[in-house]
Write an enzyme that holds these catalytic residues in place. Structure first.
Site, mmCIF file in Angstrom:
data_model
loop_
_atom_site.group_PDB
_atom_site.id
_atom_site.type_symbol
_atom_site.label_atom_id
_atom_site.label_comp_id
_atom_site.label_asym_id
_atom_site.label_seq_id
_atom_site.Cartn_x
_atom_site.Cartn_y
_atom_site.Cartn_z
ATOM 1 N N ASP A 199 -61.737 -20.889 22.160
ATOM 2 C CA ASP A 199 -62.029 -20.826 20.729
ATOM 3 C C ASP A 199 -61.990 -19.380 20.223
ATOM 4 O O ASP A 199 -62.484 -18.468 20.896
ATOM 5 C CB ASP A 199 -63.437 -21.418 20.520
ATOM 6 C CG ASP A 199 -63.778 -21.603 19.061
ATOM 7 O OD1 ASP A 199 -63.013 -22.286 18.365
ATOM 8 O OD2 ASP A 199 -64.807 -21.065 18.623
ATOM 9 N N GLU A 247 -57.867 -18.318 41.060
ATOM 10 C CA GLU A 247 -58.445 -18.669 42.369
ATOM 11 C C GLU A 247 -58.350 -20.170 42.616
ATOM 12 O O GLU A 247 -58.563 -20.646 43.723
ATOM 13 C CB GLU A 247 -59.921 -18.268 42.429
ATOM 14 C CG GLU A 247 -60.143 -16.773 42.488
ATOM 15 C CD GLU A 247 -61.629 -16.447 42.399
ATOM 16 O OE1 GLU A 247 -62.463 -17.266 42.847
ATOM 17 O OE2 GLU A 247 -61.950 -15.387 41.850
HETATM 18 C C1 GLC Z 1 -62.421 -22.371 15.761
HETATM 19 C C2 GLC Z 1 -62.636 -23.860 15.768
HETATM 20 C C3 GLC Z 1 -63.349 -24.239 14.516
HETATM 21 C C4 GLC Z 1 -64.684 -23.532 14.489
HETATM 22 C C5 GLC Z 1 -64.505 -22.021 14.655
HETATM 23 C C6 GLC Z 1 -65.811 -21.346 14.966
HETATM 24 O O1 GLC Z 1 -61.583 -21.953 14.759
HETATM 25 O O2 GLC Z 1 -61.419 -24.521 15.927
HETATM 26 O O3 GLC Z 1 -63.510 -25.621 14.395
HETATM 27 O O4 GLC Z 1 -65.324 -23.777 13.278
HETATM 28 O O5 GLC Z 1 -63.651 -21.731 15.715
HETATM 29 O O6 GLC Z 1 -66.232 -21.653 16.253
#
Ligand code: GLC
Length: 524
Positions: A199, A247
């Site tokens: 993310d 790993e």
């Molecule tokens: C990313 C995710 C989104 C979330 C953001 C903050 O963009 O896809 O859904 O709100 O990160 O974590």
């Protein structure tokens, strides 16, 4: 070592909205388990599961309170372990969502930080700073969700949150943070998971000079100069993660890095991410020139391609493509006018775009429901919206709930087969028309087209040559002797000779209609 991901199709499971096994209104592992055969029969190679960790759900689970467990509304750790085993037994890899930029404000680390002194070790895991003068934030940075990126803690220090105030940013210069995430990676890798979608991979490093900044967007800035996006320092972290993954056998990570395409290559390579989503493709719209140049620029990166048309953050493409060119779909959700939407055209184009995406070399990510041609639920009642964007933007941006409405599995019945009678977001009465049940019995349905294309896709291979078939047509040939042609113009074009492999709409008149795509085989 297995590099299964290079040409894999991965199906994105937004778990809270996928299938609800215990009928409490929230999708769960039991529900996902019951649909694994459906996913396998679709013909994909793996799934990516959006965050399922314990969370106060202020941002759909991207506010993680415990990285080593599963939220009790979604399942248990034992159920997660059983799921990965069963997924493997039906031939599916399983990717999890790693959320390293921020924790939830309910994570024990942040609770401890708030209770600790300024300058303490607990605070240094996050970005706590003194303000400037009286009650003025340390910098003028803005949160992605709207409003300032700083919130004042009770004792007068401020903490940074690039997203919601309940998502405090971690300090990736802190060794505790580095060590903790390596342990989290191992925790899931040891349980057999095949990798991670990472993310906001472009946000991990912050400008150490804490300077003010006028945000004009990454495209207009010298590379690496944004105070919290796409900074060069963040690659150090990635290199460590990669050595952990290496790993193990056959594991991978795909970056959600929202950066201009010419910066994407830096995230990729044998000591970095295996893949990064191609959001330029998602944003290219229905414009042959733009689509062609995104494809060319992407191929020029020379790395494993990762095509994507929709996800849980974007307006579903069956709706995007039904809007006139130039209309900002996210704004349109709120402001309309809603008569601008042509749902039939949207669906025709969505089907054609799917054939385009699945014919390209590399891998593709399919968002749950797109195989049904599911549109955005653009008219969700505003009192049911959960996306923090709605509130943080002071109700000027409706947010992402409309693409997260629970899946329609059956034509009738409570929540169209999703689960209990009261799903966490309401489904519209027309949802059953798009149900998997109805489409499974209709040879011309979008579901059947996806199945067919995913099966035939296995015959496609080798390099790509762009073919000129006129300005409004996107056409390319794969070395396997397949031609993919998409008519993005407004008049029919001649159908190229050859064996029809799959089509997104009606063909047979010797012409390829507007908003239609075909794959032709045995092309010499
Ligand atoms: C990313 C995710 C989104 C979330 C953001 C903050 O963009 O896809 O859904 O709100 O990160 O974590």
């Amino acid at each position: 070592m297995s590099e299964w991901w290079r040409d894999a199709v991965v199906y994105q499971v937004y778990i809270r909205s996928f299938a609800d096994g215990n009928a409490d209104g929230i999708g769960d592992i039991a529900g996902l388990n019951s649909k694994l055969e459906y996913i396998a029969e679709l013909g994909v190679d793996g799934i990516w599961i959006n965050p399922w960790y314990p969370s106060p759900l202020n941002d759909g689970g991207y506010d993680v309170a415990d990285y080593r467990d599963v939220d009790e509304r979604i399942g248990t750790l034992a159920a997660a372990e059983a799921l990965v085993e069963r997924a493997h037994s039906v031939g599916l890899k399983v990717l999890l969502d790693l959320v390293p930029n921020h924790t939830s404000s309910e994570h024990p680390w942040f609770v401890e930080a708030l209770a600790s002194e300024p300058g303490s070790a607990a605070r240094s895991r996050y970005h706590f700073r003194h303000g400037r003068g009286d009650r003025s934030a340390p910098t003028n940075w803005r949160s992605v969700f709207g409003g300032p990126a700083w919130t004042l803690a009770a004792d007068g220090q401020w903490y940074l949150h690039v997203f919601d105030p309940t998502q405090p940013d971690l300090n990736w210069d802190n060794p505790d943070v580095v060590a903790e995430f390596e342990a989290i990676l191992r925790f899931w890798l040891d349980r057999g998971f095949d990798g991670f979608r990472v993310d906001v991979a472009h946000a991990l490093a912050k400008d150490p000079t804490w300077s003010d900044f006028e945000d004009t967007g990454l495209d207009d800035l010298p590379p690496g100069s944004h105070p919290f996006f796409d900074r060069d320092e963040l690659l150090r972290v990635v290199q460590r993660w990669r050595s952990v993954l290496d790993e193990y056998d056959g594991r991978m990570m795909v970056a959600e890095a929202v950066v201009p395409i010419d910066r994407l290559a830096r995230y990729l390579g044998p000591d970095r991410y295996h893949q990064a989503f191609n959001f330029s493709f998602l944003e290219a719209g229905w414009d042959a020139g733009r689509v062609r140049s995104v494809i060319e620029d992407s191929l020029a990166l020379g790395t494993s391609q990762t095509w994507v048309l929709s996800n849980h953050d974007a307006v579903r493409h069956a709706t995007r493509f039904g809007l006139p060119d130039g209309v900002d779909a996210k704004r349109w959700l709120l402001d309309g006018p809603h008569h601008l939407l042509d749902p039939d055209r949207g669906l025709r184009r969505a089907r054609a775009a799917a054939l385009l995406m699945l014919a390209l070399p590399g891998s593709a990510y399919v968002y749950q429901g797109e195989e049904l041609g599911l549109p955005e639920v653009w008219d969700l009642p505003t009192d049911r919206l959960e996306d923090p964007i709605w509130i943080r933007s002071e109700r000027s941006v409706k947010g992402r709930d409309g693409c997260r409405v629970p899946m329609p599995w059956t034509e009738e019945g409570p929540s169209f087969g999703f689960g209990g009678p009261d799903p966490w977001l309401p489904q519209p009465e027309w949802f059953g028309r798009y149900s998997a049940e109805r489409q499974a019995n209709d040879a011309s349905s979008t579901l059947m087209m996806y199945r067919e294309a995913l099966e035939r896709r296995r015959q496609l291979g080798g390099g790509v040559t762009i073919v000129d078939m006129g300005g409004d047509v996107v056409a390319f040939r794969r070395d396997s002797g397949h031609l993919c042609v998409v008519n993005m113009g407004s008049s029919p074009v001649p159908m190229p000779p050859g064996r029809l492999v799959v089509a997104s709409g009606d063909v047979g008149t010797g012409t390829l209609e507007p908003d239609t795509a075909v794959w032709i085989g045995d092309v010499v």
